[in-house]
Design a protein around this motif. Sequence first.
Motif, PDB file in Angstrom:
ATOM      1  N   HIS A 249      11.064   3.585  12.436  1.00 52.67           N
ATOM      2  CA  HIS A 249      11.298   5.030  12.456  1.00 52.67           C
ATOM      3  C   HIS A 249      12.764   5.349  12.175  1.00 52.67           C
ATOM      4  N   TYR A 250      12.951   6.191  11.161  1.00 52.77           N
ATOM      5  CA  TYR A 250      14.290   6.697  10.843  1.00 52.77           C
ATOM      6  C   TYR A 250      14.300   8.194  11.194  1.00 52.77           C
ATOM      7  N   PRO A 251      15.252   8.648  12.011  1.00 51.29           N
ATOM      8  CA  PRO A 251      15.271  10.054  12.454  1.00 51.29           C
ATOM      9  C   PRO A 251      15.211  11.058  11.313  1.00 51.29           C
ATOM     10  N   THR A 252      15.799  10.705  10.167  1.00 49.42           N
ATOM     11  CA  THR A 252      15.809  11.632   9.030  1.00 49.42           C
ATOM     12  C   THR A 252      14.707  11.321   8.010  1.00 49.42           C
ATOM     13  N   GLY A 253      13.866  10.340   8.313  1.00 50.18           N
ATOM     14  CA  GLY A 253      12.816   9.953   7.372  1.00 50.18           C
ATOM     15  C   GLY A 253      11.593  10.847   7.479  1.00 50.18           C
ATOM     16  N   SER A 254      11.207  11.471   6.390  1.00 49.97           N
ATOM     17  CA  SER A 254      10.054  12.380   6.399  1.00 49.97           C
ATOM     18  C   SER A 254       8.762  11.655   6.750  1.00 49.97           C
ATOM     19  N   MET A 255       8.529  10.493   6.131  1.00 56.49           N
ATOM     20  CA  MET A 255       7.288   9.765   6.370  1.00 56.49           C
ATOM     21  C   MET A 255       7.284   9.106   7.739  1.00 56.49           C
ATOM     22  N   THR A 256       8.394   8.466   8.108  1.00 65.52           N
ATOM     23  CA  THR A 256       8.406   7.766   9.394  1.00 65.52           C
ATOM     24  C   THR A 256       8.378   8.745  10.569  1.00 65.52           C
ATOM     25  N   SER A 257       8.939   9.920  10.401  1.00 62.81           N
ATOM     26  CA  SER A 257       8.857  10.942  11.451  1.00 62.81           C
ATOM     27  C   SER A 257       7.420  11.442  11.590  1.00 62.81           C
ATOM     28  N   TYR A 258       6.736  11.559  10.455  1.00 63.24           N
ATOM     29  CA  TYR A 258       5.314  11.943  10.477  1.00 63.24           C
ATOM     30  C   TYR A 258       4.488  10.861  11.171  1.00 63.24           C
ATOM     31  N   MET A 259       4.764   9.598  10.829  1.00 64.88           N
ATOM     32  CA  MET A 259       4.040   8.487  11.444  1.00 64.88           C
ATOM     33  C   MET A 259       4.282   8.425  12.947  1.00 64.88           C
ATOM     34  N   ALA A 260       5.502   8.710  13.361  1.00 61.17           N
ATOM     35  CA  ALA A 260       5.841   8.655  14.780  1.00 61.17           C
ATOM     36  C   ALA A 260       5.040   9.659  15.599  1.00 61.17           C
TER      37      ALA A 260
ATOM     38  N   LEU B 205       0.855  -1.177   0.000  1.00 61.18           N
ATOM     39  CA  LEU B 205       0.000   0.000   0.000  1.00 61.18           C
ATOM     40  C   LEU B 205       0.894   1.231   0.000  1.00 61.18           C
ATOM     41  N   VAL B 206       0.387   2.316  -0.534  1.00 64.51           N
ATOM     42  CA  VAL B 206       1.133   3.577  -0.543  1.00 64.51           C
ATOM     43  C   VAL B 206       0.477   4.537   0.443  1.00 64.51           C
ATOM     44  N   THR B 207       1.283   5.133   1.321  1.00 67.98           N
ATOM     45  CA  THR B 207       0.777   6.089   2.300  1.00 67.98           C
ATOM     46  C   THR B 207       1.190   7.509   1.902  1.00 67.98           C
ATOM     47  N   ARG B 208       0.450   8.483   2.426  1.00 71.18           N
ATOM     48  CA  ARG B 208       0.759   9.873   2.083  1.00 71.18           C
ATOM     49  C   ARG B 208       0.767  10.763   3.327  1.00 71.18           C
ATOM     50  N   LYS B 209       1.795  11.579   3.403  1.00 69.40           N
ATOM     51  CA  LYS B 209       1.833  12.682   4.368  1.00 69.40           C
ATOM     52  C   LYS B 209       1.429  13.932   3.599  1.00 69.40           C
ATOM     53  N   PRO B 210       0.260  14.525   3.923  1.00 68.97           N
ATOM     54  CA  PRO B 210      -0.198  15.699   3.172  1.00 68.97           C
ATOM     55  C   PRO B 210       0.828  16.827   3.228  1.00 68.97           C
ATOM     56  N   ALA B 211       0.932  17.538   2.127  1.00 70.61           N
ATOM     57  CA  ALA B 211       1.919  18.614   2.016  1.00 70.61           C
ATOM     58  C   ALA B 211       1.609  19.759   2.969  1.00 70.61           C
ATOM     59  N   GLN B 212       2.639  20.263   3.591  1.00 74.01           N
ATOM     60  CA  GLN B 212       2.534  21.491   4.366  1.00 74.01           C
ATOM     61  C   GLN B 212       2.823  22.664   3.421  1.00 74.01           C
ATOM     62  N   GLU B 213       2.599  23.861   3.883  1.00 68.94           N
ATOM     63  CA  GLU B 213       2.808  25.030   3.043  1.00 68.94           C
ATOM     64  C   GLU B 213       4.250  25.094   2.534  1.00 68.94           C
ATOM     65  N   GLY B 214       4.404  25.237   1.239  1.00 65.85           N
ATOM     66  CA  GLY B 214       5.726  25.321   0.645  1.00 65.85           C
ATOM     67  C   GLY B 214       6.401  23.975   0.449  1.00 65.85           C
ATOM     68  N   GLU B 215       5.686  22.859   0.738  1.00 65.35           N
ATOM     69  CA  GLU B 215       6.254  21.519   0.592  1.00 65.35           C
ATOM     70  C   GLU B 215       5.447  20.702  -0.397  1.00 65.35           C
ATOM     71  N   LYS B 216       5.921  19.495  -0.668  1.00 68.53           N
ATOM     72  CA  LYS B 216       5.207  18.548  -1.504  1.00 68.53           C
ATOM     73  C   LYS B 216       4.724  17.384  -0.642  1.00 68.53           C
ATOM     74  N   ASP B 217       3.732  16.657  -1.149  1.00 68.13           N
ATOM     75  CA  ASP B 217       3.298  15.443  -0.464  1.00 68.13           C
ATOM     76  C   ASP B 217       4.468  14.485  -0.319  1.00 68.13           C
ATOM     77  N   VAL B 218       4.508  13.765   0.802  1.00 68.47           N
ATOM     78  CA  VAL B 218       5.490  12.695   0.986  1.00 68.47           C
ATOM     79  C   VAL B 218       4.740  11.372   0.823  1.00 68.47           C
ATOM     80  N   ILE B 219       5.217  10.532  -0.078  1.00 64.56           N
ATOM     81  CA  ILE B 219       4.552   9.268  -0.386  1.00 64.56           C
ATOM     82  C   ILE B 219       5.538   8.122  -0.212  1.00 64.56           C
ATOM     83  N   ARG B 220       5.108   7.096   0.533  1.00 61.65           N
ATOM     84  CA  ARG B 220       5.974   5.941   0.771  1.00 61.65           C
ATOM     85  C   ARG B 220       5.162   4.646   0.702  1.00 61.65           C
TER      86      ARG B 220
END
Length: 325
Positions: free
Chosen positions: A148-159, A113-128
């Motif tokens: 969780h990876y400290p530098t991971g955009s999606m995993t940090s959002y999930m955390a 499955l593909v998950t999405r972190k909705p884009a914040q202002e000035g950013e793009k969606d993060v999809i993993r």
Amino acid sequence: MSLLAKSSLRFLKPSYSRFSLTQSRASSSGSNKSFSNTQKLLFTAPLIAGAAYFYNSYATSTMDSTSKAPLISTQDFTSFKIKEIEDITHDTKLYRLAIPNNESLDLPVTSCLVTRKPAQEGEKDVIRPYTPVSDEGTLGHFDLLIKHYPTGSMTSYMAGLKPGDSLEVKGPFVKFPYKANTLKEITLIAGGSGITPMLQLTRKILKNPNDSTKITLIFANRTEKDIMLKSEFDKYAQTHPDQFKVHYLLDTPPANWTGGKGYVTKEVLEKHLPPKDLKESMVFVCGPDPMVKVISGTKVSPQDQGEVEGLLKEMGYSKEKVYKF
């Protein structure tokens, strides 16, 4: 008019005709007055109404059972609420997402499955992409195992998510379309969170008593506390000793460690892989990109496996014998 409606009217027509004929004979003998149009209507109206009710009820139930929209699609994201979050290791959590009406996603094996972190202002969606670890027919929920990876955009959002929050998902995207007994022997080489598609495949095979495919799992991690789902794989090894074998490798093992040590090397592969010329065999690889590159070479894209490189190429394995998740 539908075939069912026409059939209902054909059923009514002979009944009405027989009744009319009886009344006509009675009228000609003088025993009854002529059967009026009003009387005919009073008799036939309930029958027609009953047939219409039966037809409408049947048509509605048929449409409900055959035209139900899928719960998810590969085109659009669907939001699912998080029911529970469970710690699996020191940096890995299991996210249980609720499926409405106790239904199932009926995910094919193997698929992601593909998950999405909705884009914040000035950013793009993060999809993993993530491979569910729940059984394909599980009712009422599906599970994602996220490291969780400290530098991971999606995993940090999930955390930062908690029960009651929602996660956007689309899919499923089928990877390797496994069918029972099409392979006699498979080897699964996994590193870290790359274990999730291997769990799907292992569970699919072992829960089918008619599938005799033999499985060897080589699972590499940094430390013992990094091993995900160890109890489940250990149970499979105990309950299916002739069909499933697991070999753990640790970069930094504890003093009392009895499993393998170090990385996945050519010597490790030569020890556990079936002969490359064995028909109906396959090697599956999934893990961090550096590990996959060394073992098999990375794939070009989700649709293009690319050529076999690395250790497996050195050992003579062809593209047809290797699948990279």
